[in-house]
Design an enzyme around this catalytic site. Structure first.
Site, short mmCIF file in Angstrom:
data_model
loop_
_atom_site.label_atom_id
_atom_site.label_comp_id
_atom_site.label_asym_id
_atom_site.label_seq_id
_atom_site.Cartn_x
_atom_site.Cartn_y
_atom_site.Cartn_z
N ASP A 145 0.54 -1.07 -0.06
CA ASP A 145 0.17 0.10 0.03
C ASP A 145 0.73 1.38 0.02
O ASP A 145 0.55 2.34 -0.39
CB ASP A 145 -1.00 -0.06 1.29
N TYR B 92 12.01 3.02 -1.21
CA TYR B 92 11.53 1.64 -1.03
C TYR B 92 10.30 1.80 -1.69
O TYR B 92 10.00 1.12 -2.71
CB TYR B 92 11.21 1.21 0.48
P1 NAD Z 1 11.74 -9.62 3.99
O1 NAD Z 1 12.59 -8.36 3.92
O2 NAD Z 1 11.40 -10.14 5.20
O3 NAD Z 1 11.92 -10.57 2.90
C1 NAD Z 1 12.48 -10.43 1.66
C2 NAD Z 1 13.12 -11.63 0.92
O4 NAD Z 1 13.54 -11.45 -0.11
C3 NAD Z 1 14.40 -12.30 1.69
O5 NAD Z 1 14.26 -13.59 2.01
C4 NAD Z 1 15.61 -11.96 1.08
O6 NAD Z 1 16.51 -12.75 0.92
C5 NAD Z 1 14.92 -12.05 -0.34
N1 NAD Z 1 15.57 -11.37 -1.67
C6 NAD Z 1 16.04 -10.08 -1.54
N2 NAD Z 1 16.66 -9.84 -2.60
C7 NAD Z 1 16.62 -10.77 -3.50
C8 NAD Z 1 17.16 -11.11 -4.68
N3 NAD Z 1 17.87 -10.11 -5.50
N4 NAD Z 1 16.87 -12.34 -5.23
C9 NAD Z 1 16.10 -13.27 -4.44
N5 NAD Z 1 15.49 -13.12 -3.21
C10 NAD Z 1 15.81 -11.78 -2.60
O7 NAD Z 1 10.30 -8.83 3.15
P2 NAD Z 1 8.83 -9.27 3.58
O8 NAD Z 1 8.36 -8.47 4.77
O9 NAD Z 1 8.51 -10.72 3.59
O10 NAD Z 1 8.21 -8.69 2.42
C11 NAD Z 1 7.98 -9.71 1.01
C12 NAD Z 1 7.37 -8.67 -0.05
O11 NAD Z 1 6.18 -8.37 0.58
C13 NAD Z 1 8.24 -7.51 -0.46
O12 NAD Z 1 7.99 -7.31 -1.82
C14 NAD Z 1 7.49 -6.50 0.22
O13 NAD Z 1 7.39 -5.31 -0.58
C15 NAD Z 1 5.95 -6.86 0.13
N6 NAD Z 1 5.07 -6.30 1.43
C16 NAD Z 1 5.62 -6.35 2.60
C17 NAD Z 1 4.71 -5.77 3.55
C18 NAD Z 1 5.07 -5.85 5.06
O14 NAD Z 1 4.58 -5.39 5.92
N7 NAD Z 1 6.32 -6.68 5.40
C19 NAD Z 1 3.46 -5.42 3.55
C20 NAD Z 1 3.11 -5.33 2.02
C21 NAD Z 1 3.91 -5.71 1.00
#
Ligand code: NAD
Ligand code: TYD
Length: 342
Positions: A127, A151
């Site tokens: 969001d 970001y």
């Molecule tokens: P996180 O940072 O916990 O996990 C990210 C994962 O991506 C890690 O395992 C990392 O090793 C992997 N990664 C990073 N770069 C990479 C690459 N180049 N190639 C392969 N793997 C790679 O993130 P999260 O909180 O689990 O979020 C996951 C997704 O959900 C993201 O795209 C984020 O934008 C989206 N999101 C997160 C939230 C939240 O509240 N955390 C809310 C909405 C959307």
């Protein structure tokens, strides 16, 4: 025969919860998890399913065109792209890596998926691409994109590429935009796990600015079920907002954490505000509710109780992260088990 799902970033917080959710509840899929294991990727998050017959881990970067093409040459029925740099504060000090992973990484996946005719691509967005709300109103799928942090700008760039692939090539891309997640396995740099773990260690809880910024919290399992609904029933080319209907000021959730842990409010320390700090996020998720029949099921009280309990019960998990020891799990355990060079 099971369908092949390529999950990227499955060793992070939401990705690992999603992989576990699908393996436990949906035997239509076998999962290949492509994750490069950045600081946020932790193999320990999926230790309990690492030998599951429908699960394979591949260590690699979504920006690695050759690797992604090799993986897709074996065929894939759906790609779910979680891989990203995800922490706003890190994006303020090092924006470049966010553009590389979130924008170029997504473009690499899209190009390869198009080349190999992958029939479904679900982009996990946020969001935060919509920017900041005033005291009233909600983000809908029609709200213009106005990202304020490196970001969210990089996530918006990826969303626009998914949209452009659909408009230009008829590519079957779908986008989910979810509000702030909380729950087990969240890296303790984000508000809730940082504050729970700091409180358990009797360390200060650094609250930015006046502590009155509002986030719409959703329990991670509800988000995972929303993604599953979009994977199975979403319409290509569409965006689906996912939200928890749980708006709370940071100071309120902080006091709730302290109350549940029986710790004093004197641990709260107001610190300098985050630059460009978005004031309020809140989601209208009517579209996914009416079109796909999804609804959030975990109340904030229940979700917070479960989350606080999980961090109390898994102290070793977050202590190993805070000390940096978790990174050795891949080197020691996984490489040895798979006959790989450390
Ligand atoms: P996180 O940072 O916990 O996990 C990210 C994962 O991506 C890690 O395992 C990392 O090793 C992997 N990664 C990073 N770069 C990479 C690459 N180049 N190639 C392969 N793997 C790679 O993130 P999260 O909180 O689990 O979020 C996951 C997704 O959900 C993201 O795209 C984020 O934008 C989206 N999101 C997160 C939230 C939240 O509240 N955390 C809310 C909405 C959307
Ligand atoms: P965060 O978990 O980083 O998620 P996001 O910035 O993507 O919403 O932060 C949630 C809210 O908590 C946000 O308003 C910033 C605030 N915050 C603090 O006040 N102190 C902290 O130490 C952190 C990490 C966040």
């Amino acid at each position: 025969m099971a369908q092949k799902m390529l999950v990227t970033g499955g060793c992070g917080f939401i990705g690992s919860n999603f992989v576990r959710h699908i393996l436990a509840n949906n035997d239509r899929y076998e999962i290949v998890n492509l994750d490069t294991l950045t600081y946020a990727g932790n193999l320990e998050n999926l230790r309990d399913v690492e030998n599951h017959p429908r699960y394979t881990f591949v260590k690699g970067d979504i920006c690695d065109e050759d690797l992604v093409n090799r993986l897709l040459a074996d065929g894939a029925d759906v790609i779910v792209n979680f891989a990203a740099e995800s922490h706003v504060d890190r994006s303020i000090t090092d924006p470049g890596v966010f553009v590389r992973v979130n924008v170029l990484g997504t473009q690499t996946l899209l190009a390869a998926a198009k080349e190999h005719g992958v029939p479904r691509f679900v982009q996990i967005s946020t969001d935060e691409v919509y920017g900041s709300l005033g005291p009233e109103g909600l983000f809908t799928e029609e709200t213009p994109l106005q990202p304020n942090s490196p970001y969210s700008a990089a996530k918006a760039g990826a969303d626009l590429l998914v949209r452009a692939y659909h408009q230009t090539y008829g590519f079957p891309g779908l986008i989910t935009r979810c509000s702030n997640n909380y729950g087990p396995y969240q890296f303790p740099e984000k508000l809730i796990p940082l504050f729970i773990s700091n409180a358990l260690e009797d360390k200060p809880l650094p609250l930015y600015g006046d502590g009155m910024n509002v986030r719409d919290w959703i329990y991670v399992d509800d988000h995972c079920r929303g993604i599953e609904a979009v994977v199975e029933k979403g319409r290509p080319g569409e965006v689906y907002n996912i939200g928890g209907n749980n708006e709370l000021a940071n100071v309120t959730i902080t006091k709730e954490i302290l109350k549940q842990l029986g710790k004093p409010e004197s641990l709260i320390t107001f610190v300098k505000d985050r630059p460009g700090h978005d004031r309020r996020y809140a989601i209208d998720s009517t579209k996914i509710q009416t079109e796909l029949g999804w609804q959030p099921t975990v109340s904030l009280a229940d979700g917070m109780a479960r989350t606080v309990q999980w961090y109390q019960d898994h102290r070793e998990w977050w202590e190993r992260i805070k000390s940096g020891e978790y990174m050795e799990y891949y080197d020691r355990h996984y490489c040895q088990a798979h006959g790989l060079k450390e």
